[in-house]
Design an enzyme around this catalytic site. Structure first.
Site, short mmCIF file in Angstrom:
data_model
loop_
_atom_site.label_atom_id
_atom_site.label_comp_id
_atom_site.label_asym_id
_atom_site.label_seq_id
_atom_site.Cartn_x
_atom_site.Cartn_y
_atom_site.Cartn_z
NE ARG A 214 26.58 14.71 48.91
CZ ARG A 214 27.43 15.61 48.88
NH1 ARG A 214 27.47 16.77 48.33
NH2 ARG A 214 28.62 15.24 49.48
CE1 TYR B 25 2.20 16.01 40.62
CE2 TYR B 25 4.02 17.32 41.89
CZ TYR B 25 3.05 15.79 41.65
OH TYR B 25 3.26 14.80 42.21
CG ASP C 234 6.38 19.87 35.20
OD1 ASP C 234 6.62 19.12 34.42
OD2 ASP C 234 6.03 19.88 36.40
CE LYS D 148 4.54 11.67 38.40
NZ LYS D 148 4.38 13.08 38.33
C1 LIG Z 1 4.92 13.90 39.18
C2 LIG Z 1 5.13 15.23 38.81
C3 LIG Z 1 5.73 16.22 39.47
C4 LIG Z 1 6.76 15.66 40.46
O1 LIG Z 1 7.73 14.40 40.07
P1 LIG Z 1 7.91 13.41 41.01
O2 LIG Z 1 9.04 12.49 40.31
O3 LIG Z 1 6.96 12.88 41.62
O4 LIG Z 1 8.72 14.18 42.28
C5 LIG Z 1 6.12 17.34 38.84
N1 LIG Z 1 5.51 17.87 37.85
C6 LIG Z 1 4.35 17.19 37.19
C7 LIG Z 1 3.56 17.76 36.18
C8 LIG Z 1 4.20 15.74 37.75
O5 LIG Z 1 3.24 15.16 37.30
#
Ligand SMILES: *Cc1c(COP(=O)(O)O)cnc(C)c1O
Length: 383
Positions: A51, A105, A175, A200
């Site tokens: 952590r 998102y 992002d 992803k």
């Molecule tokens: C899935 C996603 C998130 C969140 O991610 P998690 O791993 O599910 O917490 C944030 N931004 C985008 C563009 C995403 O596709």
């Protein structure tokens, strides 16, 4: 040191950057260090603890992502939302104002509109650089974008957003989940911070939840200080799985890019389809911007059925492409944003964001593209 060698290409960095040397056996892969208790003989010792975000397997990911995004340092988290929420809580305080992209998102949209505002943080939304500039106030501390965005694949001029942030001393955050560092590097364009849902494309196999923040060392130090109190770290086994996934990121993205472009072209000429959103199509409103700042257009696209009442018939007919949440894995997935990622928005919020009930989002996998086209064709044929 491989991580610091900026002459190496992304495909090479995917495989070699950050690897922890296996001193015991000379093995080619980073060993997994699962301990949560590490020796702490005296107070002059630096404590290691998962952590505290400082275990060897966490550092492998940090170094690999820093190299791929051309940043100084990085921090791996237990999910994309852990990365995003910790980042926002680390750099915003009551009385601050932040500007967010309207086409966010779903999880981030909920975090911002339902949680951040409870702490006296003011928020505004915009779609273009001009709208971001118009939304800016004296107390604006942060500008946050997604490009390409979810689910409409809108792209903003990243160099212009970065310049706006610099001019007004606001932290610029992107992002970069949809593009990946293979297709787009926002930091050399002037952005301060890149965040990813590593769940992803970065992991790529739909079997790990993780997130990453990449930025200058000073920003990562402040973030780490906040993160070890919030506690959203990733464990050693998942770090190793993510490291394994990252080794094939470049080769996977090449196939995602190629497959999505072919599917977009197929959908565009289909009679049952009203509109296709893919930044790689010359007809996309942001194609020129995307072409300037991206090396490939990634594997995400969305399209609108001419007759939204046929949506369920289309989904039921699909044989290969699975209706599912999430994206960016090797398998093709389809989802209806109004029912999934954006279901918590009010109908008015959805309408304003341009998300119609007939909108279909496709995460194009790396199967043979002719099999994918055949599947979509037979499912649309029924519509
Ligand atoms: C899935 C996603 C998130 C969140 O991610 P998690 O791993 O599910 O917490 C944030 N931004 C985008 C563009 C995403 O596709």
């Amino acid at each position: 040191m491989i991580d610091a060698d900026r002459s190496l290409q992304p495909s090479t960095l995917c495989i070699h950057a950050g690897t922890h040397l296996d001193a015991a056996t000379g093995g080619a892969c980073s060993p997994i260090y699962p301990s949560t208790a590490f020796a702490f003989p005296n107070a002059s010792h630096t404590p290691v603890y998962p952590r505290f975000f400082n275990t060897p397997n966490q550092q492998v990911i940090n170094r690999k992502l820093a190299a791929l995004e051309q940043g100084e340092d990085a921090l791996v988290f237990g999910s994309g939302m852990a990365a995003i929420s910790t980042l926002l809580f680390a750099f915003l305080k009551p009385g601050d104002h932040a500007v967010f992209q309207a086409d966010l998102y779903g999880g981030t949209q909920q975090l911002v509109t339902r949680e951040l505002v409870r702490f006296g943080i003011e928020i505004s939304f915009g779609r273009t650089v001009a709208e971001f500039a118009a939304a800016r106030r004296e107390n604006t501390r942060l500008i946050y974008v997604e490009s390409p965005s979810n689910p409409l694949l809108q792209c903003v001029d990243l160099a212009a957003v970065a310049a706006l942030g610099r001019e007004h001393h606001a932290l610029t955050v992107i992002d970069n989940t949809f593009a990946t560092p293979i297709n787009q590097n926002p930091l050399p364009l002037g952005f301060d911070v890149v965040v990813h849902s590593a769940t992803k494309y970065l992991n790529g196999h739909s079997d790990v939840n993780a997130g990453v923040v990449v930025a200058a060392g000073q920003i990562i130090r402040r973030l780490t200080d906040c993160a070890l109190k919030h506690g959203g770290m990733l464990d050693a086994h998942s770090c190793y799985q993510l490291e394994r996934g990252l080794k094939t990121l470049a080769v996977r993205m090449r196939q995602h890019n190629a497959n999505a472009e072919q599917l977009a072209r197929f959908l565009q000429q289909h009679a049952a389809v009203a509109r296709v959103n893919y930044p790689g199509l010359p007809g996309h409103p942001d194609h020129a911007i995307a072409k300037r700042q991206m090396r490939g257009f990634s594997g995400m696209l969305s399209f609108e059925l001419r007759d939204p009442a046929q949506l369920d018939a289309f989904l039921t007919r699909l044989r290969l492409i699975m209706p599912a949440l999430s994206l960016g894995g090797v398998e093709s997935l389809v989802c209806i944003p109004s029912r999934t990622s954006h279901r918590l928005m009010t109908p008015a919020e959805r309408l304003q964001a341009g998300i119609s009930d007939g909108l279909v989002r496709l995460s194009v996998g790396i199967e043979d593209v002719n099999d994918l086209i055949a599947d979509v064709a037979q499912a649309l044929g029924a519509v």
